[in-house]
Design an enzyme around this catalytic site. Structure first.
Site, PDB file in Angstrom:
ATOM      1  N   GLU A  95      -1.398  15.313 -10.441  1.00 56.01           N
ATOM      2  CA  GLU A  95      -1.146  14.099 -10.287  1.00 56.01           C
ATOM      3  C   GLU A  95      -2.940  13.510 -10.064  1.00 56.01           C
ATOM      4  OE1 GLU A  95       1.018  12.558  -7.043  1.00 56.01           O
ATOM      5  OE2 GLU A  95       2.914  13.797  -7.696  1.00 56.01           O
ATOM      6  N   GLU A 134       4.838  18.357  -3.622  1.00 50.27           N
ATOM      7  CA  GLU A 134       3.832  18.671  -2.271  1.00 50.27           C
ATOM      8  C   GLU A 134       4.664  19.115  -0.956  1.00 50.27           C
ATOM      9  OE1 GLU A 134       2.100  14.811  -1.812  1.00 50.27           O
ATOM     10  OE2 GLU A 134       0.381  15.297  -3.062  1.00 50.27           O
TER      11      GLU A 134
HETATM   12  C1  GLA Z   1       1.858  12.143  -3.820  1.00 50.59           C
HETATM   13  C2  GLA Z   1       3.157  12.277  -4.232  1.00 50.59           C
HETATM   14  C3  GLA Z   1       3.528  11.209  -5.317  1.00 50.59           C
HETATM   15  C4  GLA Z   1       2.930   9.910  -4.977  1.00 50.59           C
HETATM   16  C5  GLA Z   1       1.583   9.767  -4.524  1.00 50.59           C
HETATM   17  C6  GLA Z   1       0.973   8.458  -4.277  1.00 50.59           C
HETATM   18  O1  GLA Z   1       0.981  12.929  -4.483  1.00 50.59           O
HETATM   19  O2  GLA Z   1       3.526  13.614  -4.812  1.00 50.59           O
HETATM   20  O3  GLA Z   1       4.949  11.168  -5.318  1.00 50.59           O
HETATM   21  O4  GLA Z   1       3.710   9.430  -3.660  1.00 50.59           O
HETATM   22  O5  GLA Z   1       1.424  10.754  -3.501  1.00 50.59           O
HETATM   23  O6  GLA Z   1       1.258   7.551  -4.977  1.00 50.59           O
END
Ligand code: GLA
Length: 593
Positions: A234, A158
């Site tokens: 995700e 991210e």
């Molecule tokens: C983001 C991050 C993950 C995690 C999620 C929340 O997507 O990439 O590593 O922290 O948020 O659980």
């Protein structure tokens, strides 16, 4: 030997369209003896791929000291994925977020005030390069074109939510390719145009992260990247908990409908988390967006496979959805049997201050050092000094921490507790009964922030400590090596001396012993305790806190044994009941829905 590629519309396995049905499973949050069980249960839900992050600060706890053995044996984990006939996705960061201490970045990186993290700054890149080379030594021979399970590797995490340094991303790619990674490389971002733009680089395949409004988010991702497979890297099917909030759950049928929407759009998916596991030891991260919110020990995440490795309603709901799109094995994991329920008496051990010199070396400082100044990345440190006294008046005095308490400080004068300063309540001032006596401050680092600009900040009593406006100087600082606790506990248990002598108030050790017929998962109910740490047979289970929502700590079966088992508790505050109660099932606290 197989070939895995990114085609015009799909992932391609040996030239044929292939849908990734992945589940996130962090090997560093699961006892290594249980990896195979969790991987198998992922396959039984209908998944064909396991995804894991790599936690840099776990593998390199001190600069240059690399560990990839036992609980950190990433190679063995990937081999178990292969043995189950599944593929693997590896996301080595170097920043991973993941509610993990410091988002996976080693605290030692930040000792150098000049280092520029998550950007193309030479000192940072130098450390990252060495880290990635070590990870890829494990991953490269396990890629699919070498007969291994690994089909994708992710660059950063991210990144578009943090920075826009394309040279940095390009350098990560260069290091990755040079280390022999040949599989396609991906990035992940929340599907918002600016983040997708900042977090990506031509040649890398973009994926998204979200937990709701799946169809809309998939469309946003498609608009930004008109060709290639659509993938939600995700799919947040649950959420994490922090101390003091409620236990986060999502409705299984609503989550299943979102999963259905991703698959109906032709997408590939990684369910985050398939099985969350546990922040054993002191590995949890924290958020601070105005209020410091450390993550609980449990990382259950309301995932399809719960923290103890049992299928939930969500597991079966997801399995049903997956079965509409792909073959799902007929076998299902068996339902959990209740864990043994019993109680063991807690016997008082020594006060923490009485044995502190056995748990760490002290050093003298004029100005109060931070934990980082002491070279301590995690845990507890004790700071002591003699209060100056005031000849004219013997009344109360005010103790003030200059900038911020990171993260919780128990203040004692002459061994007696006088108060607590908590970062999460923005506290930094406290009245002392008098300006004299020996001041001891026990400081707990409750977990480094894992998201946003406060990553890497130093821990301790930041900005020094003053008494009635006068800076206190002349400190003795003692970072504790908590690995010494189990051994010390055996010594004091064997000693004939009355170690429990002295006042009960203040941080103190307690022990309990109990017998088991057979090794078993246990759920230790800490609801009657205050705040502290627990070891079972020498294994640091993690933190407990009466604030909740989490009440039970999991003791994984491989940590237990038939016959005698031992618990050591370090209670910083007060026990309501001096007993260790084990219950049949986990208690993760009240939910909001
Ligand atoms: C983001 C991050 C993950 C995690 C999620 C929340 O997507 O990439 O590593 O922290 O948020 O659980």
């Amino acid at each position: 030997m197989s070939r895995f590629a990114i085609g015009a519309t799909d992932f391609e396995l040996d030239g044929r369209p292939h849908r990734i049905l992945a589940g996130a499973l962090h090997y560093f949050r699961v006892h290594p003896d249980l990896w195979a069980d969790r991987i198998r249960k992922a396959r039984l839900m209908g998944l064909n791929t396991i995804e894991t992050y790599v936690a840099w600060n776990a593998h390199e706890p001190r600069r240059g000291e690399w560990d990839a053995t036992e609980a950190l044996d990433l190679g063995r984990f990937l081999d178990l994925v292969a043995a189950e006939g599944m593929h693997a996705i590896v996301r080595p960061g170097p920043y991973i977020c993941a509610e993990w201490d410091n988002g996976g970045l080693p605290a030692w990186l930040f000792r150098d005030a000049e280092v520029g993290v998550r950007r193309s700054e030479p000192r940072y890149l130098d450390a990252v390069t060495r880290y990635l080379e070590r990870v890829y030594e494990i991953v490269a021979p396990r890629q699919i074109d070498d007969g291994g399970p690994v089909v994708l590797v992710q660059i950063e995490n991210e990144y578009g939510a943090y920075g826009a340094d394309k040279d940095y991303l390009a350098e990560l790619v260069r290091v990755t390719r040079e280390a022999g990674i040949t599989v396609p490389l991906t990035t992940i971002d929340q599907p918002v145009p600016q983040m997708l733009a900042d977090g990506s680089l031509p040649g890398l395949h973009l994926t998204g992260s979200f937990g709701s409004r799946a169809a809309e988010r998939m469309a946003a991702l498609r608009e930004f990247q008109p060709t290639g497979p659509l993938m939600c890297m995700e799919f947040w099917c649950g959420w994490f908990d922090d101390w003091g909030s409620h236990h986060h759950v999502t409705d299984a049928s609503e989550s299943a409908a979102e999963l259905d929407a991703i698959l109906a759009a032709g997408g590939s998916v990684n369910i985050y988390m398939f099985h969350g596991g546990t922040n054993f030891g002191l590995t949890n991260g924290a958020n601070d967006k105005g209020r410091y919110a450390p993550i609980t020990t449990s990382y259950d995440y309301d995932a399809p496979l719960d923290e103890a490795g049992h299928p939930t309603g969500k597991y079966f709901a997801f399995r049903e959805v997956i079965a509409r799109y792909a073959p799902v094995p007929e076998e299902v994991p068996s339902p959990p049997a209740p864990a043994p329920g019993f109680e063991a008496t807690l016997v008082p051990g020594p006060a923490l201050l009485a044995v502190a010199d056995r748990l760490g070396e002290g050093s003298d400082h004029d100005a109060l050092p931070s934990l980082d100044d002491l070279g301590q990345d995690r845990g507890i440190a004790i700071f002591t000094t003699e209060l100056p006294g005031r000849p004219a008046c013997d009344g109360p005095a005010t103790l003030v921490v200059g900038e911020e308490v990171r993260d919780r400080a128990w203040v004692l004068v002459d061994g007696k507790p006088v108060g607590v300063l908590a970062r999460d309540a923005h506290e930094r001032a406290l009245h002392l009964p008098a300006a004299r006596g020996e001041l001891a401050i026990v400081v707990e680092d409750q977990g480094r922030v894992n998201y946003g600009p406060r990553i890497g900040e130093h821990k301790g009593l930041i900005g020094g400590v003053a008494l009635d406006g006068e800076d206190l100087r002349g400190w003795r600082a003692r970072p504790l090596d908590l690995d010494r606790v189990p051994r010390l506990a055996t010594e004091w248990a064997d000693a004939a001396t009355d170690v429990a002598a002295g006042p009960v108030a203040g941080p103190r050790f307690w022990t309990a012993a109990f017998d088991l017929d057979a090794a078993a998962d246990l759920f230790l109910d800490t609801g009657d305790w205050g705040k502290g740490l627990v070891w079972a047979n020498g294994f640091l289970l993690g933190r407990y806190w009466r604030r909740g929502p989490q009440r039970t700590l999991i003791v994984p079966e491989p940590v237990t044994r038939p016959g005698r088992n031992e618990l050591v508790v370090l209670e910083f505050e007060a026990l309501a009941e001096a007993s260790a109660r084990f219950v049949a099932a986990p208690l993760l606290g009240h939910a909001e829905i």
